[in-house]
Design a protein around this motif. Sequence first.
Motif, PDB file in Angstrom:
ATOM      1  N   LEU A  11      38.013  38.318  39.692  1.00 19.20           N
ATOM      2  CA  LEU A  11      38.469  39.047  40.877  1.00 19.20           C
ATOM      3  C   LEU A  11      39.183  40.351  40.519  1.00 19.20           C
ATOM      4  O   LEU A  11      39.326  41.227  41.367  1.00 19.20           O
ATOM      5  N   LYS A  12      39.595  40.486  39.276  1.00 23.35           N
ATOM      6  CA  LYS A  12      40.202  41.749  38.835  1.00 23.35           C
ATOM      7  C   LYS A  12      39.169  42.876  38.787  1.00 23.35           C
ATOM      8  O   LYS A  12      39.531  44.030  38.611  1.00 23.35           O
ATOM      9  N   GLN A  13      37.895  42.524  38.974  1.00 24.42           N
ATOM     10  CA  GLN A  13      36.835  43.532  39.027  1.00 24.42           C
ATOM     11  C   GLN A  13      36.665  44.098  40.445  1.00 24.42           C
ATOM     12  O   GLN A  13      35.867  45.012  40.649  1.00 24.42           O
ATOM     13  N   VAL A  14      37.395  43.536  41.403  1.00 23.54           N
ATOM     14  CA  VAL A  14      37.305  43.978  42.800  1.00 23.54           C
ATOM     15  C   VAL A  14      38.488  44.899  43.070  1.00 23.54           C
ATOM     16  O   VAL A  14      39.639  44.492  42.926  1.00 23.54           O
ATOM     17  N   PHE A  15      38.185  46.126  43.481  1.00 18.72           N
ATOM     18  CA  PHE A  15      39.220  47.135  43.676  1.00 18.72           C
ATOM     19  C   PHE A  15      39.378  47.501  45.145  1.00 18.72           C
ATOM     20  O   PHE A  15      38.400  47.510  45.894  1.00 18.72           O
ATOM     21  N   ASP A  16      40.607  47.803  45.528  1.00 15.96           N
ATOM     22  CA  ASP A  16      40.851  48.402  46.834  1.00 15.96           C
ATOM     23  C   ASP A  16      40.387  49.850  46.688  1.00 15.96           C
ATOM     24  O   ASP A  16      40.964  50.610  45.902  1.00 15.96           O
ATOM     25  N   PRO A  17      39.336  50.253  47.401  1.00 17.78           N
ATOM     26  CA  PRO A  17      38.781  51.593  47.211  1.00 17.78           C
ATOM     27  C   PRO A  17      39.750  52.728  47.519  1.00 17.78           C
ATOM     28  O   PRO A  17      39.656  53.794  46.928  1.00 17.78           O
ATOM     29  N   ASN A  22      42.996  46.913  41.388  1.00 16.02           N
ATOM     30  CA  ASN A  22      42.306  45.660  41.688  1.00 16.02           C
ATOM     31  C   ASN A  22      43.139  44.775  42.607  1.00 16.02           C
ATOM     32  O   ASN A  22      44.367  44.876  42.658  1.00 16.02           O
ATOM     33  N   ILE A  23      42.444  43.909  43.335  1.00 13.61           N
ATOM     34  CA  ILE A  23      43.098  43.109  44.373  1.00 13.61           C
ATOM     35  C   ILE A  23      44.055  42.064  43.814  1.00 13.61           C
ATOM     36  O   ILE A  23      44.994  41.665  44.499  1.00 13.61           O
ATOM     37  N   VAL A  24      43.850  41.632  42.584  1.00 16.68           N
ATOM     38  CA  VAL A  24      44.760  40.668  41.967  1.00 16.68           C
ATOM     39  C   VAL A  24      46.090  41.350  41.663  1.00 16.68           C
ATOM     40  O   VAL A  24      47.155  40.857  42.028  1.00 16.68           O
ATOM     41  N   ASP A  25      46.039  42.502  41.001  1.00 16.27           N
ATOM     42  CA  ASP A  25      47.272  43.217  40.668  1.00 16.27           C
ATOM     43  C   ASP A  25      47.988  43.748  41.909  1.00 16.27           C
ATOM     44  O   ASP A  25      49.210  43.896  41.900  1.00 16.27           O
ATOM     45  N   LEU A  26      47.239  44.006  42.968  1.00 16.96           N
ATOM     46  CA  LEU A  26      47.880  44.412  44.224  1.00 16.96           C
ATOM     47  C   LEU A  26      48.624  43.257  44.879  1.00 16.96           C
ATOM     48  O   LEU A  26      49.456  43.466  45.750  1.00 16.96           O
ATOM     49  N   GLY A  27      48.319  42.039  44.465  1.00 13.87           N
ATOM     50  CA  GLY A  27      48.963  40.872  45.067  1.00 13.87           C
ATOM     51  C   GLY A  27      48.293  40.417  46.343  1.00 13.87           C
ATOM     52  O   GLY A  27      48.902  39.718  47.154  1.00 13.87           O
ATOM     53  N   LEU A  28      47.034  40.781  46.524  1.00 14.06           N
ATOM     54  CA  LEU A  28      46.316  40.424  47.739  1.00 14.06           C
ATOM     55  C   LEU A  28      45.729  39.009  47.682  1.00 14.06           C
ATOM     56  O   LEU A  28      45.437  38.427  48.730  1.00 14.06           O
ATOM     57  N   LEU A  64      32.393  36.570  42.660  1.00 12.11           N
ATOM     58  CA  LEU A  64      32.410  35.146  42.340  1.00 12.11           C
ATOM     59  C   LEU A  64      31.027  34.514  42.379  1.00 12.11           C
ATOM     60  O   LEU A  64      30.755  33.589  41.607  1.00 12.11           O
ATOM     61  N   GLU A  65      30.149  34.986  43.235  1.00 12.73           N
ATOM     62  CA  GLU A  65      28.793  34.432  43.277  1.00 12.73           C
ATOM     63  C   GLU A  65      28.039  34.703  41.990  1.00 12.73           C
ATOM     64  O   GLU A  65      27.079  34.016  41.677  1.00 12.73           O
TER      65      GLU A  65
END
Length: 99
Positions: A11-17, A22-28, A64-65
């Motif tokens: 999930l660290k590969q998913v970024f808030d554009p 990334n969404i993990v480090d953002l705390g989302l 994740l898929e």
Amino acid sequence: MISVEQAIEQLKQVFDPELGVNIVDLGLVYEVAITGDQAAVRMTLTTPGCPLHDTIVGGVRHALEGLPGIGKVQVDVVWEPRWTPEQMSEAARKQLNTF
């Protein structure tokens, strides 16, 4: 079967554009569960009505898929607890110059 830790790393590969973090480090991401071939993610966004809602949720599903053994991904976007900048990791704070 993959572990929750492996899913979180993915999930660290998913970024808030808009923010470029990334969404993990953002705390989302509040919770990740793996049961058999199903992954469930409970998360939030920085603001209700975020125009990038579908983009971010789609990114979570796509990330994740692509993992071995994951056949279905359920993403629940919740608004409680509300996201605050205090939920960001130190790395995200440095990236955004927020202390």
